[in-house]
Scaffold this motif. Structure first.
Motif: not given
Length: 170
Positions: A148-160
């Motif tokens: 779950k944490d890694r998925l949130l990191v991925a979404v954050g990096r895509i937005n960044a």
């Protein structure tokens, strides 16, 4: 005549004076690479190394020298740049060359667009993480807290990455 300064045996263990010496005498890429283990050149201006932030045994840290002289890095295990540089006694500012002394730069943030290929590469990798998560959800596989944490990191990096390219409009 003054004797040359002696460097401590382990200078990256929190010695700010040594950091400023590195900054003035070496390029940002040299300052980082000299503190990493398992460094392997993978191309012109690109390297892989073991990530010091999570004690990696594999070459999970990608390093690249940008045209501006800045050092770019990405840990494929999800460590942040702050965690990586902190683990070797550097700061984020040590990844960038000194600013010009030109008065036109004083007080102004430098704004350079990221190359589209770099943005697409970053989004592509993180999109793969999202796709794998989606496939696991469809298959009914349970998600660990790490997943779950890694998925949130991925979404954050895509937005960044979208922000960096000036493409994120809300």
């Amino acid at each position: 005549m003054m004797a040359p300064q002696q460097k401590a045996a382990s200078p990256w263990r929190g010695q700010a004076a040594y950091n400023s010496t590195i900054k003035s005498n070496h390029s940002p890429i040299d300052a980082l690479l000299s503190r990493l283990e398992g460094v392997k050149r993978t191309g012109s201006g690109t390297w892989r190394a073991r990530c010091p932030a999570h004690g990696s045994k594999s070459l999970s840290l990608a390093i690249r020298e940008a045209d501006t002289g800045a050092t770019l890095l990405h840990c494929f295990a999800g460590c942040t740049a702050h965690e990586v540089v902190g683990a070797v006694g550097l700061e984020i500012t040590d990844l960038f060359p000194p600013r010009p002394d030109d008065p036109a730069y004083v007080g102004k943030a430098e704004r350079r667009p990221f190359p589209a290929a770099d943005i697409l590469r970053a989004i592509g990798f993180e999109a793969t993480i999202v796709a794998l998560a989606g496939a696991a959800i469809i298959a009914g596989e349970p998600f660990s807290q790490f997943d779950k944490d890694r998925l949130l990191v991925a979404v954050g990096r895509i937005n960044a990455a979208l922000d960096a390219g000036g493409l994120n409009h809300g």
